[in-house]
Design a protein around this motif. Structure first.
Motif, mmCIF file in Angstrom:
data_model
loop_
_atom_site.group_PDB
_atom_site.id
_atom_site.type_symbol
_atom_site.label_atom_id
_atom_site.label_comp_id
_atom_site.label_asym_id
_atom_site.label_seq_id
_atom_site.Cartn_x
_atom_site.Cartn_y
_atom_site.Cartn_z
ATOM 1 N N ALA A 52 32.039 32.894 23.060
ATOM 2 C CA ALA A 52 31.367 33.898 23.679
ATOM 3 C C ALA A 52 30.570 33.770 25.464
ATOM 4 O O ALA A 52 30.516 35.327 26.092
ATOM 5 C CB ALA A 52 29.815 33.670 23.020
ATOM 6 N N LEU A 53 30.980 32.991 25.833
ATOM 7 C CA LEU A 53 30.624 32.683 27.211
ATOM 8 C C LEU A 53 31.629 32.977 27.951
ATOM 9 O O LEU A 53 31.949 33.797 28.942
ATOM 10 C CB LEU A 53 29.395 30.974 27.578
ATOM 11 C CG LEU A 53 29.837 31.138 29.613
ATOM 12 C CD1 LEU A 53 28.578 32.279 29.494
ATOM 13 C CD2 LEU A 53 29.414 29.771 29.520
ATOM 14 N N TYR A 54 32.688 32.675 27.987
ATOM 15 C CA TYR A 54 34.224 32.653 28.111
ATOM 16 C C TYR A 54 34.770 34.060 28.781
ATOM 17 O O TYR A 54 34.943 35.097 29.204
ATOM 18 C CB TYR A 54 35.095 32.201 27.664
ATOM 19 C CG TYR A 54 36.663 33.035 27.851
ATOM 20 C CD1 TYR A 54 37.015 32.588 29.090
ATOM 21 C CD2 TYR A 54 37.557 33.070 26.951
ATOM 22 C CE1 TYR A 54 38.502 32.690 29.511
ATOM 23 C CE2 TYR A 54 38.620 33.389 27.606
ATOM 24 C CZ TYR A 54 39.836 33.288 28.080
ATOM 25 O OH TYR A 54 40.429 33.539 29.059
ATOM 26 N N VAL A 55 34.301 35.105 27.059
ATOM 27 C CA VAL A 55 34.438 36.611 26.685
ATOM 28 C C VAL A 55 33.512 37.272 27.846
ATOM 29 O O VAL A 55 33.959 38.056 28.562
ATOM 30 C CB VAL A 55 34.475 36.873 25.273
ATOM 31 C CG1 VAL A 55 33.955 38.309 25.326
ATOM 32 C CG2 VAL A 55 35.487 36.427 24.326
ATOM 33 N N LEU A 75 34.383 40.032 30.921
ATOM 34 C CA LEU A 75 33.647 40.808 30.864
ATOM 35 C C LEU A 75 33.220 41.323 32.603
ATOM 36 O O LEU A 75 33.253 42.214 32.862
ATOM 37 C CB LEU A 75 32.901 41.302 30.015
ATOM 38 C CG LEU A 75 32.685 41.548 28.829
ATOM 39 C CD1 LEU A 75 31.970 41.731 27.676
ATOM 40 C CD2 LEU A 75 33.654 43.025 28.667
ATOM 41 N N LEU A 76 32.379 40.245 33.019
ATOM 42 C CA LEU A 76 32.180 40.672 34.339
ATOM 43 C C LEU A 76 33.140 40.835 35.132
ATOM 44 O O LEU A 76 32.834 41.053 36.287
ATOM 45 C CB LEU A 76 30.968 38.968 34.480
ATOM 46 C CG LEU A 76 30.089 39.402 33.696
ATOM 47 C CD1 LEU A 76 28.800 37.731 34.016
ATOM 48 C CD2 LEU A 76 29.085 40.765 34.008
ATOM 49 N N LEU A 77 34.132 40.393 35.220
ATOM 50 C CA LEU A 77 35.026 40.171 35.869
ATOM 51 C C LEU A 77 36.152 41.271 35.829
ATOM 52 O O LEU A 77 36.776 41.402 36.764
ATOM 53 C CB LEU A 77 36.011 38.317 35.741
ATOM 54 C CG LEU A 77 35.764 37.606 36.409
ATOM 55 C CD1 LEU A 77 35.954 36.658 36.039
ATOM 56 C CD2 LEU A 77 35.481 37.539 37.978
ATOM 57 N N ARG A 84 40.570 27.683 42.603
ATOM 58 C CA ARG A 84 41.211 28.377 43.703
ATOM 59 C C ARG A 84 42.060 29.537 42.734
ATOM 60 O O ARG A 84 42.584 30.705 43.650
ATOM 61 C CB ARG A 84 42.061 27.662 43.962
ATOM 62 C CG ARG A 84 41.635 26.442 45.522
ATOM 63 C CD ARG A 84 42.467 25.913 46.272
ATOM 64 N NE ARG A 84 43.610 26.582 47.000
ATOM 65 C CZ ARG A 84 44.301 26.160 47.120
ATOM 66 N NH1 ARG A 84 44.953 24.601 47.848
ATOM 67 N NH2 ARG A 84 45.369 26.687 47.852
ATOM 68 N N ASP A 85 42.958 29.383 41.979
ATOM 69 C CA ASP A 85 44.065 30.102 41.192
ATOM 70 C C ASP A 85 43.182 30.670 39.438
ATOM 71 O O ASP A 85 42.939 30.245 39.074
ATOM 72 C CB ASP A 85 44.905 29.708 40.839
ATOM 73 C CG ASP A 85 46.004 30.361 40.197
ATOM 74 O OD1 ASP A 85 45.669 31.509 40.382
ATOM 75 O OD2 ASP A 85 46.918 30.138 39.492
ATOM 76 N N LEU A 86 41.517 31.697 39.875
ATOM 77 C CA LEU A 86 41.098 32.527 38.735
ATOM 78 C C LEU A 86 42.093 33.025 37.543
ATOM 79 O O LEU A 86 41.364 33.900 37.227
ATOM 80 C CB LEU A 86 39.382 32.627 38.893
ATOM 81 C CG LEU A 86 38.566 32.197 38.096
ATOM 82 C CD1 LEU A 86 38.467 30.933 38.117
ATOM 83 C CD2 LEU A 86 37.253 32.640 38.965
ATOM 84 N N THR A 87 42.996 32.157 36.752
ATOM 85 C CA THR A 87 43.802 33.211 36.384
ATOM 86 C C THR A 87 42.196 33.213 34.533
ATOM 87 O O THR A 87 42.049 32.111 34.573
ATOM 88 C CB THR A 87 44.827 32.845 35.476
ATOM 89 O OG1 THR A 87 44.648 31.248 35.270
ATOM 90 C CG2 THR A 87 45.695 32.925 36.711
ATOM 91 N N ASN A 88 43.164 33.968 33.498
ATOM 92 C CA ASN A 88 41.861 33.640 32.723
ATOM 93 C C ASN A 88 42.169 32.412 32.295
ATOM 94 O O ASN A 88 41.146 32.093 31.217
ATOM 95 C CB ASN A 88 42.769 34.926 31.787
ATOM 96 C CG ASN A 88 42.051 36.122 31.747
ATOM 97 O OD1 ASN A 88 41.184 36.284 32.665
ATOM 98 N ND2 ASN A 88 42.964 37.281 31.312
#
Length: 688
Positions: free
Chosen positions: A233-236, A240-242, A385-389
């Motif tokens: 839930a936190l990841y989802v 959303l915020l991003l 540094r590389d904030l992919t999913n």
């Protein structure tokens, strides 16, 4: 073909057909085989001390599995166990998660069906080792998916030799964590695959279904399922915020949680009340936000989106508040709340008395992880540094694991996969430039390559070799924590002593065997709750309290009995029709307390009973000194009389307790001091 010519072999013909394996795949397979072999061999080291289940909870898991084999696969639902928590017993289905017992029974039937004959007890002993090997394969797949082949292999290697994970998956440690940690990694793998951007909706639904089924299985097996539920839930929410919302997020979340909760509510211990537990509220909030995001996308209401989001958030807050005020939302068990709010733990002496519930000091992290402490930091740095999913998930997984493992030392186990993934990610990202440079040097023209090699090759190779030397030191010198965790006897083989002796300490084994063979079948045994499962399973006798600790009142009464004088103790024992009392004591040859038996636990007995331990004596140089009130307590009299008998010293016998069994008294050395361990069984003689 002449007579002397041989026909081409099968392998030669297959080679001509054109089925050679790629070298990288072959190398990958060989490395993983070595990693799995290492994981298994390290966890088999306790064999030196015998083939036993370890710790305490595994013995009840074994009892539950044995009950299933005798009474049917779903028999736990109707089992009222009268051998624990006498005289009330326990409805096993309401206090026990059946996943582990049902899993091992299924495997037991499967192995016997295919012709592999093995006893249920032996399978339970080796089951943790098997699951550890499977978990190494799973973290390889998860690491490979997140960061590539190298991350997967290194993560598997780190998990195979992770001290915390070894301590919970070594030979005999047949507990929920063996399948729980593995199940959590499967959930993460399926869910991350489900929310891939290029995936089709049907494929997303199938992967989400796999995640939900596995999450439901974990909910039926391990109380820590609340962590992956809220982590997803936190990841989802972070996505959303991003502003990385996609319809696949909504589809995957609904399918995963609907499937998992549908299974969870059918687990009797959880029931429908699990849906309204406070730990699940974040799930409902996040799914509501996903629905709002989907409505915004479909109806193109971008201008009104902030107002809709604000209104929806306020409405959700009001609903949650009203539900809380009317008692519709309940808190999970106290130990789960104490993980999030560790400072509240001091208000519950029973919870605080368990060693594995203590907070972790920072020194514990270094002792447990070694050089990996710095590699984890590197992993966190490179993910940011590389904030992919995928990297975002790994970052959230690592940071939340760090918090919870700091809150409770037992949760170093839950954090182990996250730490291994971050360490592997950090190493690969750190060394990648050096490997890239070496490849580029190989592709240069001869003259330029000669000049570049003289200045650069040694530098790059040195950096790579230094990194692997650091890892070698971490796992080989001088005596790493992982070997201390692995090369340790099972708890019962060490008689519950926190030291590693070269021999099996048989006192508890002999005492339990004596109880099984000599106590009446209807005997009711009282001991401190730590030994309840041993007495019930190995001693085959009824107990008043045990390691489930779900009846705090009964534990408090037993604590009060031990801390009272004999006259008051007899009154409490009479309430439970107790026939025997077991005490466990360790001491130096001069009679002073060693502190590893009940003489080290009586303070918790006093606190749980609501008493102040300072009433019973004081600390002086050299240890604790009992005063007259302390020497009149039942626990002191029972321990002191047995010690005096063993040492050949005169001592007044207890008034209402008759010593009917005393273990041989194994002796061992700590430094230059001789120490003794005793397990004693007293018969209760009620006054006429």
């Amino acid at each position: 073909m002449t007579v002397n010519e041989e026909k081409p072999g099968l392998l030669s013909r297959l080679g001509r057909v054109g089925l050679p394996l790629p070298r990288t795949l072959t190398l990958e397979f060989l490395i993983m085989t070595l990693v799995l072999s290492l994981a298994v061999m390290v966890r088999l080291l306790p064999l030196r001390w015998g083939f036993y289940l370890s710790e305490f909870d595994p013995y009840f898991h074994y009892r539950a599995a044995e009950y299933i084999t005798k009474n049917g696969f779903f028999s736990l639902a109707s089992w009222h166990d009268m051998m624990g928590w006498y005289p009330y017993g326990r409805d096993v289905a309401k206090v026990y998660l059946p996943g582990l017992a049902m899993t091992v029974v299924f495997l037991y039937y499967l192995l016997n069906f295919i012709g592999i004959s093995i006893s249920l007890f032996n399978l339970c002993v080796i089951f943790p080792v098997i699951m550890a090997a499977v978990a190494c394969v799973m973290i390889y797949l998860l690491g490979r998916y997140i960061g590539g082949r190298e991350v997967g292999i290194l993560a598997a290697f780190f998990l195979a030799l992770n001290a915390s994970y070894i301590s919970r998956t070594s030979l005999g440690f047949f507990d929920d964590e063996t399948i729980g940690v593995l199940g959590i990694m499967i959930v993460y793998y399926f869910f991350l695959k489900a929310v891939e951007e290029e995936r089709k909706p049907k494929s997303t639904a199938l992967y989400a279904l796999g995640a939900g089924l596995t999450l439901g299985y974990v909910s039926a097996s391990w109380g820590a399922v609340r962590y992956p539920i809220d982590l997803i839930a936190l990841y989802v929410l972070a996505l959303l915020l991003l502003r990385r919302y996609s319809s696949k997020l909504l589809l995957a979340s609904i399918v995963t949680y609907a499937t998992a909760f549908s299974i969870a509510v059918h687990v009797p211990k959880l029931g429908l009340g699990f849906l309204t537990e406070a730990s699940n509220i974040p799930v409902y909030i996040v799914i509501s936000l996903l629905i709002l995001a989907e409505l915004r996308r479909r109806f193109n209401i971008s201008r009104k989106a902030p107002m809709i989001l604000l209104g929806g958030t306020i409405l959700l807050a009001i609903v949650v508040l009203l539900a809380s005020l009317h008692g519709l939302i309940k808190l999970p068990a106290g130990k789960f709340v104490s993980v999030v709010l560790p400072f509240g733990r001091s208000q519950n002496p029973l919870l605080e008395s368990v060693a594995e519930h203590k907070p972790s000091a920072w020194g514990n992290f270094y002792i447990d992880l070694g050089i990996s402490v710095f590699l984890i930091s590197l992993g966190i740095y490179f993910t940011t540094r590389d904030l992919t999913n995928k990297n975002l998930f790994l970052l959230i997984y690592g940071l939340t694991s760090l918090y919870f493992s700091a809150s409770m030392i037992r949760l170093m186990l839950v954090a182990a996969p996250a730490f291994c993934l971050l360490s592997a990610f950090g190493v690969v990202k750190l060394l990648k430039p050096f490997f890239t440079e070496l490849r580029e040097l190989r592709g240069l023209p001869a003259r330029r390559r000669f000049r570049a090699i003289r200045t650069g090759r040694e530098y790059h190779l040195t950096a790579i070799i230094l990194m692997f030397l650091l890892l070698t030191v971490n796992y080989a010198f001088p005596e790493p924590r992982l070997y201390l965790s692995a090369y340790t006897p099972t708890t019962i083989a060490a008689a519950s002593l926190p030291v590693k002796l070269t021999i099996t300490v048989p006192d508890w084994i002999l005492a339990l065997s004596w109880m099984r063979e000599n106590l009446p079948a209807d005997a009711v045994v009282v001991s401190w709750w730590d030994y309840g499962y041993w007495i019930t399973t190995l001693g085959n006798r009824t107990t008043v309290v045990d390691n489930a600790t779900f009846n705090a009142t009964q534990i408090k009464n037993v604590a009060l009995m031990f801390m009272s004088n004999e006259t008051e103790a007899i009154k409490i024992l009479k309430k439970y029709n107790a026939t025997h009392v077991v005490v466990f004591t360790t001491f130096y040859e001069d009679g002073r307390d060693l502190g590893w038996g009940d003489e080290g636990k009586w303070m918790w007995m006093a606190r749980i009973a609501g008493l102040n331990e300072s009433r019973f004596g004081e600390y002086v140089q050299g240890g604790w000194r009992w005063n007259d009130l302390g020497k009149n307590t039942t626990i002191y009299k029972l321990m002191n009389y047995a010690r005096s008998r063993w040492l050949g010293m005169p001592s007044a016998s207890p008034k209402f307790f008759q010593l009917v069994y005393m273990s041989p008294g194994t002796t061992f050395m700590i430094g230059n001091r001789r120490c003794i361990i005793l397990v004693c069984v007293y018969k209760v003689n009620y006054p006429t």
